[in-house]
Design a protein around this motif. Structure first.
Motif, mmCIF file in Angstrom:
data_model
loop_
_atom_site.group_PDB
_atom_site.id
_atom_site.type_symbol
_atom_site.label_atom_id
_atom_site.label_comp_id
_atom_site.label_asym_id
_atom_site.label_seq_id
_atom_site.Cartn_x
_atom_site.Cartn_y
_atom_site.Cartn_z
ATOM 1 N N SER A 138 90.027 64.569 -65.055
ATOM 2 C CA SER A 138 91.071 64.112 -64.141
ATOM 3 C C SER A 138 91.309 65.207 -63.108
ATOM 4 C CB SER A 138 92.364 63.822 -64.904
ATOM 5 O OG SER A 138 92.802 64.988 -65.577
ATOM 6 N N GLY A 139 91.272 64.848 -61.868
ATOM 7 C CA GLY A 139 91.410 65.856 -60.824
ATOM 8 C C GLY A 139 92.154 65.307 -59.627
ATOM 9 N N LEU A 140 92.057 66.012 -58.513
ATOM 10 C CA LEU A 140 92.739 65.627 -57.295
ATOM 11 C C LEU A 140 91.822 64.793 -56.428
ATOM 12 C CD1 LEU A 140 94.415 69.030 -56.372
ATOM 13 C CD2 LEU A 140 95.483 67.085 -57.513
ATOM 14 N N GLU A 141 92.386 63.806 -55.811
ATOM 15 C CA GLU A 141 91.650 62.977 -54.860
ATOM 16 C C GLU A 141 92.034 63.399 -53.448
ATOM 17 O OE1 GLU A 141 91.002 58.300 -53.558
ATOM 18 O OE2 GLU A 141 92.476 58.848 -55.101
ATOM 19 N N VAL A 142 91.044 63.724 -52.668
ATOM 20 C CA VAL A 142 91.272 64.185 -51.296
ATOM 21 C C VAL A 142 91.098 63.003 -50.352
ATOM 22 C CG1 VAL A 142 90.550 65.753 -49.472
ATOM 23 C CG2 VAL A 142 90.470 66.497 -51.862
ATOM 24 N N VAL A 143 92.124 62.706 -49.584
ATOM 25 C CA VAL A 143 92.081 61.624 -48.605
ATOM 26 C C VAL A 143 92.291 62.244 -47.231
ATOM 27 C CG1 VAL A 143 93.071 59.441 -47.838
ATOM 28 C CG2 VAL A 143 93.013 59.996 -50.280
ATOM 29 N N PRO A 144 91.238 62.388 -46.431
ATOM 30 C CA PRO A 144 91.398 63.024 -45.105
ATOM 31 C C PRO A 144 92.117 62.107 -44.128
ATOM 32 C CG PRO A 144 89.153 62.253 -45.394
ATOM 33 C CD PRO A 144 89.846 62.024 -46.711
ATOM 34 N N ALA A 145 92.909 62.690 -43.272
ATOM 35 C CA ALA A 145 93.577 61.969 -42.189
ATOM 36 C C ALA A 145 93.100 62.569 -40.871
ATOM 37 C CB ALA A 145 95.101 62.086 -42.314
ATOM 38 N N TYR A 146 92.399 61.778 -40.074
ATOM 39 C CA TYR A 146 91.805 62.264 -38.825
ATOM 40 C C TYR A 146 92.804 62.035 -37.688
ATOM 41 C CZ TYR A 146 87.560 62.165 -41.637
ATOM 42 O OH TYR A 146 86.638 62.372 -42.627
ATOM 43 N N TRP A 147 93.485 63.096 -37.289
ATOM 44 C CA TRP A 147 94.446 62.993 -36.200
ATOM 45 C C TRP A 147 93.733 63.039 -34.847
ATOM 46 C CZ3 TRP A 147 99.717 65.871 -37.017
ATOM 47 C CH2 TRP A 147 100.303 65.414 -38.190
ATOM 48 N N TYR A 148 94.341 62.339 -33.890
ATOM 49 C CA TYR A 148 93.922 62.325 -32.479
ATOM 50 C C TYR A 148 92.630 61.535 -32.245
ATOM 51 C CZ TYR A 148 96.945 66.382 -33.060
ATOM 52 O OH TYR A 148 97.956 67.220 -33.443
ATOM 53 N N ASN A 149 91.803 61.349 -33.264
ATOM 54 C CA ASN A 149 90.594 60.525 -33.145
ATOM 55 C C ASN A 149 90.308 59.918 -34.512
ATOM 56 O OD1 ASN A 149 88.245 59.297 -32.334
ATOM 57 N ND2 ASN A 149 87.097 61.181 -31.995
ATOM 58 N N PRO A 150 91.152 58.996 -34.970
ATOM 59 C CA PRO A 150 91.072 58.516 -36.358
ATOM 60 C C PRO A 150 89.764 57.829 -36.706
ATOM 61 C CG PRO A 150 92.595 57.166 -35.065
ATOM 62 C CD PRO A 150 92.259 58.357 -34.235
ATOM 63 N N LEU A 151 89.100 57.213 -35.731
ATOM 64 C CA LEU A 151 87.839 56.526 -35.997
ATOM 65 C C LEU A 151 86.624 57.427 -35.791
ATOM 66 C CD1 LEU A 151 88.575 53.064 -34.314
ATOM 67 C CD2 LEU A 151 88.859 53.723 -36.705
ATOM 68 N N LEU A 152 86.846 58.701 -35.450
ATOM 69 C CA LEU A 152 85.775 59.656 -35.190
ATOM 70 C C LEU A 152 84.798 59.114 -34.154
ATOM 71 C CD1 LEU A 152 85.035 60.997 -38.798
ATOM 72 C CD2 LEU A 152 86.601 61.909 -37.073
ATOM 73 N N ASN A 153 85.331 58.496 -33.112
ATOM 74 C CA ASN A 153 84.513 57.926 -32.048
ATOM 75 C C ASN A 153 84.087 59.046 -31.097
ATOM 76 O OD1 ASN A 153 83.351 56.513 -29.948
ATOM 77 N ND2 ASN A 153 84.999 55.020 -29.776
ATOM 78 N N TYR A 154 82.783 59.233 -30.950
ATOM 79 C CA TYR A 154 82.310 60.342 -30.118
ATOM 80 C C TYR A 154 82.688 60.162 -28.658
ATOM 81 C CZ TYR A 154 78.545 57.596 -28.013
ATOM 82 O OH TYR A 154 77.840 56.677 -27.291
ATOM 83 N N LYS A 155 82.825 58.916 -28.180
ATOM 84 C CA LYS A 155 83.199 58.699 -26.777
ATOM 85 C C LYS A 155 84.605 59.209 -26.509
ATOM 86 C CE LYS A 155 80.287 54.630 -25.886
ATOM 87 N NZ LYS A 155 79.803 54.361 -27.241
ATOM 88 N N THR A 156 85.495 59.073 -27.480
ATOM 89 C CA THR A 156 86.849 59.590 -27.319
ATOM 90 C C THR A 156 86.826 61.090 -27.076
ATOM 91 O OG1 THR A 156 87.714 57.848 -28.748
ATOM 92 C CG2 THR A 156 89.106 59.789 -28.441
ATOM 93 N N PHE A 157 85.907 61.778 -27.707
ATOM 94 C CA PHE A 157 85.795 63.230 -27.568
ATOM 95 C C PHE A 157 85.018 63.629 -26.322
ATOM 96 C CE2 PHE A 157 83.245 67.074 -28.507
ATOM 97 C CZ PHE A 157 84.275 67.988 -28.638
ATOM 98 N N MET A 158 83.966 62.877 -25.984
ATOM 99 C CA MET A 158 83.046 63.293 -24.935
ATOM 100 C C MET A 158 83.476 62.871 -23.533
ATOM 101 S SD MET A 158 80.624 65.102 -26.232
ATOM 102 C CE MET A 158 79.424 65.056 -24.891
ATOM 103 N N VAL A 159 84.054 61.677 -23.387
ATOM 104 C CA VAL A 159 84.312 61.133 -22.052
ATOM 105 C C VAL A 159 85.232 62.025 -21.218
ATOM 106 C CG1 VAL A 159 85.405 59.220 -20.809
ATOM 107 C CG2 VAL A 159 83.772 58.749 -22.634
#
Length: 372
Positions: A159-180
């Motif tokens: 039994s351990g910890l479950e890590v659930v990442p939360a991606y702020w500012y680009n939740p879908l990790l869309n490269y266009k959001t970062f690159m454009v």
């Protein structure tokens, strides 16, 4: 300012008569934004996969299905041995080879874990890193799903910890959001700098600079009259680019667009001033272009658009302090994606303002109303 207005009228008329330059200034940046935003893709799909299945068990087939039902990999061949699969890597027919060893299912059922081998074509290190990360994630996810199916594995699972990442500012990790945002300001700065670089030196080559030199025009009026039309064109390009970013690429605009406009107006003075400085000291358009491209390549490569500046050598990071693209790309991303305020970006804004004053003062000082 009345003299500046006459110079502006002259520049606008010259620009309207030059259809090629007008298209380069107003249409080319938008076309380049559309092209590069789709081409500069950090998301790699359809990687060619070769599988060596030495177990032929239901567990092995389920693992293989995990790879087949993802857009990142495309199964091209099943090979009986690792040696045959290595030939596919050597010939370029495979980006990645998955080797499922004998007794894979037995080890997974009895011990709760099993091993597979991934052979990656690392000729292109970026594609190799992504292929390895994708494949590792699929294998680990598959193992997590398979282990509860066995009693021994379920009892042995700690039994351990479950890590659930939360991606702020680009939740879908869309490269266009970062690159454009970065591509937009980079293209605009490149185009306006090139056009400004050719401006004064073109007057020298066609002989019209002599007529301007004998008129009672002060040097700052001359530089300002040359700068303002392209400054307005740069803001026009930025407006169209923001509309495309919002409605075509769906880039979120969390922060103040008016604040970004004000900062962009300051930033445009830097490449324009640098272009006019180069043009004033050059004798031919060819010479001016060579010098301009020297600075442009350095600015783009060290801007952090394609390679994070944190991973650059110390000397490159020190040199980057004089790179205006580094500051404006960071500002654009922080305002649009994070909603940063002027207080948050005050330091880079002051740096850009200092650069704008310095390069335009140098352009005014270096311009000589002589034919020598």
């Amino acid at each position: 300012m009345r003299i500046v207005w006459f110079l502006l009228e002259k520049e606008v008329r010259q620009l309207l008569r030059n259809r090629t330059l007008l298209a380069l200034l107003l249409v080319a940046p938008i076309a380049e934004l559309l092209l590069l935003s789709f081409a500069a893709n950090y998301e790699i799909k359809n990687l060619t996969l070769v599988v060596v299945d030495q177990d032929h068990s239901p567990a092995a087939r389920r693992l293989l299905n995990q790879f087949q039902y993802t857009p990142y990999f495309r199964l091209v061949q099943l090979r009986p041995t690792s040696q045959a699969a290595e030939q596919d890597l050597l010939s370029g027919r495979a980006d990645l080879v998955l080797v499922i060893p004998p007794r894979f299912e037995r080890d997974l059922v009895r011990g709760g874990h099993a091993q597979v081998q991934l052979l990656v074509n690392a000729l292109d290190n970026v594609k190799a890193g992504l292929a390895s990360a994708y494949a590792t994630g699929i294998v680990q996810g598959y193992q997590g799903e398979e282990r509860p199916a066995t009693v021994q594995a379920a009892l042995a699972a700690p039994s351990g910890l479950e890590v659930v990442p939360a991606y702020w500012y680009n939740p879908l990790l869309n490269y266009k959001t970062f690159m454009v945002p970065g591509i937009l300001v980079e293209i605009i700065s490149l185009v306006v700098m090139l056009v400004a670089t050719l401006n004064i030196v073109r007057e020298k080559e066609i002989g019209t600079i002599e007529q301007l030199n004998v008129t009672p025009i002060r040097k700052w009026q001359f530089i300002l009259g040359k700068l303002l039309p392209f400054w307005a064109a740069g803001l026009y390009q930025f407006t169209i680019g923001l509309l495309l970013a919002r409605f075509l690429f769906h880039v979120p605009m969390v922060g103040s667009v008016l604040l970004l406009y004000g900062i962009m107006a300051v930033f445009l003075l830097v490449p324009l001033g640098l272009g006019l400085l180069i043009s004033s000291v050059s004798r031919t358009q060819q010479q001016a272009l060579f010098v301009a491209f020297f600075f442009i390549f350095i600015f783009i490569l060290l801007s952090g658009l394609f390679t994070p500046t944190e991973y650059m050598p110390a000397w490159a990071r020190t040199l980057d302090w004089l790179n205006p693209l580094l500051y404006i790309i960071d500002i654009a991303r922080r305002i649009l994606l994070k909603g940063s305020t002027l207080r948050d970006v005050l330091r880079p804004v002051l740096v850009l303002l200092g650069m704008a004053v310095a390069v335009n003062a140098l352009a005014v000082w270096r311009y000589r109303k002589t034919s020598g």
